[in-house]
Design a protein around this motif. Structure first.
Motif, mmCIF file in Angstrom:
data_model
loop_
_atom_site.group_PDB
_atom_site.id
_atom_site.type_symbol
_atom_site.label_atom_id
_atom_site.label_comp_id
_atom_site.label_asym_id
_atom_site.label_seq_id
_atom_site.Cartn_x
_atom_site.Cartn_y
_atom_site.Cartn_z
ATOM 1 N N MET A 16 14.167 -4.206 -4.149
ATOM 2 C CA MET A 16 14.998 -3.419 -3.298
ATOM 3 C C MET A 16 15.993 -4.307 -2.533
ATOM 4 S SD MET A 16 15.160 -0.392 -2.185
ATOM 5 C CE MET A 16 15.454 0.600 -0.905
ATOM 6 N N ARG A 17 15.458 -5.398 -2.095
ATOM 7 C CA ARG A 17 16.307 -6.303 -1.357
ATOM 8 C C ARG A 17 17.434 -6.807 -2.248
ATOM 9 N NH1 ARG A 17 14.415 -11.048 2.607
ATOM 10 N NH2 ARG A 17 16.485 -11.776 2.953
ATOM 11 N N ARG A 18 17.159 -7.085 -3.505
ATOM 12 C CA ARG A 18 18.191 -7.563 -4.421
ATOM 13 C C ARG A 18 19.240 -6.480 -4.644
ATOM 14 N NH1 ARG A 18 15.222 -10.753 -9.249
ATOM 15 N NH2 ARG A 18 14.812 -12.612 -8.072
ATOM 16 N N THR A 19 18.825 -5.266 -4.730
ATOM 17 C CA THR A 19 19.752 -4.175 -4.935
ATOM 18 C C THR A 19 20.661 -4.026 -3.718
ATOM 19 O OG1 THR A 19 18.058 -3.072 -6.209
ATOM 20 C CG2 THR A 19 19.912 -1.740 -5.548
ATOM 21 N N PHE A 20 20.091 -4.161 -2.543
ATOM 22 C CA PHE A 20 20.877 -4.057 -1.316
ATOM 23 C C PHE A 20 21.908 -5.190 -1.237
ATOM 24 C CE2 PHE A 20 21.515 -4.964 3.218
ATOM 25 C CZ PHE A 20 22.074 -3.757 3.591
ATOM 26 N N ILE A 21 21.512 -6.399 -1.580
ATOM 27 C CA ILE A 21 22.427 -7.545 -1.532
ATOM 28 C C ILE A 21 23.522 -7.355 -2.590
ATOM 29 C CG2 ILE A 21 22.620 -10.019 -1.953
ATOM 30 C CD1 ILE A 21 19.874 -10.323 -0.671
ATOM 31 N N ALA A 22 23.143 -6.903 -3.786
ATOM 32 C CA ALA A 22 24.136 -6.686 -4.836
ATOM 33 C C ALA A 22 25.130 -5.597 -4.426
ATOM 34 C CB ALA A 22 23.444 -6.312 -6.141
ATOM 35 N N ALA A 23 24.624 -4.538 -3.797
ATOM 36 C CA ALA A 23 25.513 -3.459 -3.358
ATOM 37 C C ALA A 23 26.459 -3.940 -2.263
ATOM 38 C CB ALA A 23 24.695 -2.276 -2.877
ATOM 39 N N ALA A 24 25.921 -4.752 -1.334
ATOM 40 C CA ALA A 24 26.765 -5.283 -0.261
ATOM 41 C C ALA A 24 27.838 -6.201 -0.837
ATOM 42 C CB ALA A 24 25.909 -6.012 0.766
ATOM 43 N N ALA A 25 27.427 -7.038 -1.802
ATOM 44 C CA ALA A 25 28.402 -7.951 -2.423
ATOM 45 C C ALA A 25 29.457 -7.166 -3.179
ATOM 46 C CB ALA A 25 27.676 -8.917 -3.345
ATOM 47 N N LEU A 26 29.064 -6.112 -3.849
ATOM 48 C CA LEU A 26 30.009 -5.280 -4.586
ATOM 49 C C LEU A 26 30.989 -4.593 -3.641
ATOM 50 C CD1 LEU A 26 30.814 -4.311 -7.368
ATOM 51 C CD2 LEU A 26 29.242 -2.400 -7.101
ATOM 52 N N MET A 27 30.517 -4.134 -2.496
ATOM 53 C CA MET A 27 31.405 -3.475 -1.529
ATOM 54 C C MET A 27 32.415 -4.479 -0.940
ATOM 55 S SD MET A 27 28.837 -0.850 0.388
ATOM 56 C CE MET A 27 29.990 -0.476 1.635
ATOM 57 N N ILE A 28 31.906 -5.656 -0.628
ATOM 58 C CA ILE A 28 32.814 -6.671 -0.064
ATOM 59 C C ILE A 28 33.852 -7.068 -1.105
ATOM 60 C CG2 ILE A 28 32.940 -9.042 0.767
ATOM 61 C CD1 ILE A 28 30.198 -8.550 2.076
ATOM 62 N N THR A 29 33.422 -7.307 -2.336
ATOM 63 C CA THR A 29 34.340 -7.687 -3.399
ATOM 64 C C THR A 29 35.312 -6.548 -3.694
ATOM 65 O OG1 THR A 29 32.579 -9.024 -4.357
ATOM 66 C CG2 THR A 29 34.493 -8.596 -5.738
ATOM 67 N N GLY A 30 34.832 -5.351 -3.699
ATOM 68 C CA GLY A 30 35.694 -4.198 -3.941
ATOM 69 C C GLY A 30 36.752 -4.063 -2.858
#
Length: 182
Positions: free
Chosen positions: A1-15
């Protein structure tokens, strides 16, 4: 879950950065198009003014050189002691009283000897200060131009000799007999 949250945060920042980069690209493109439009609308004017200046400049130089030649004092305007002759005084007087105010500079032809040139400049300045009416100091400078005139005595002697050598006017002799002519 933590990995998914970090990946989602990174995707939002990159987006967000990608969106900003696309916005900058769109802004630059719009600016480029507007600039091109305004250049096309105003097209001839950025080039007409420098062209007009370039066309007028040679004429201004020719006018300046013509006035410099008109206001030139040559060696025939000075006597053997580097004093102004009558013709030289008349030329200085004309320049300082009749020429347009912006063209009232007296030019003196350079002599081979710099001392002679300096004496002629001083003589011209001295006489010009006597002639000037408005109290301003007259502008007298030397120039490399060569005066194409000659002393009035030489011109007068040439004209006198020409008139003396002319044959007297005579009608041509009548040819033929008097009986057949009408």
């Amino acid at each position: 879950m933590r990995r998914t949250f970090i990946a989602a945060a990174a995707l939002m920042i990159t987006g967000g950065y990608v969106y900003n980069a696309q916005a900058v690209w769109v802004d630059e493109t719009v600016h480029y198009v507007k600039q091109g439009y305004h250049e096309n609308v105003l097209w001839p004017w950025p080039y007409i003014c420098p062209d007009r200046v370039a066309v007028r400049e040679p004429f201004e130089l020719m006018i300046h050189n013509g006035w410099r030649r008109q206001n030139l004092l040559g060696p025939h305007h000075f006597d053997s002691t580097n004093r102004l002759t009558t013709a030289g005084e008349l030329r200085v007087h004309w320049v300082l009283t009749q020429a347009p105010p912006q063209r009232r500079t007296i030019y003196v032809e350079r002599a081979l000897d710099s001392e002679v040139t300096a004496e002629r400049l001083a003589t011209a300045r001295e006489y010009a200060t006597k002639v000037v009416l408005d109290g301003q100091s007259p502008q007298v400078s030397e120039t490399h131009l060569i005066s194409e005139g000659r002393p009035a005595s030489v011109v007068d002697a040439t004209n006198v000799r020409f008139q003396e050598s002319m044959p007297p006017p005579v009608l041509p002799p009548v040819v033929g007999s008097g009986a057949g002519t009408q």
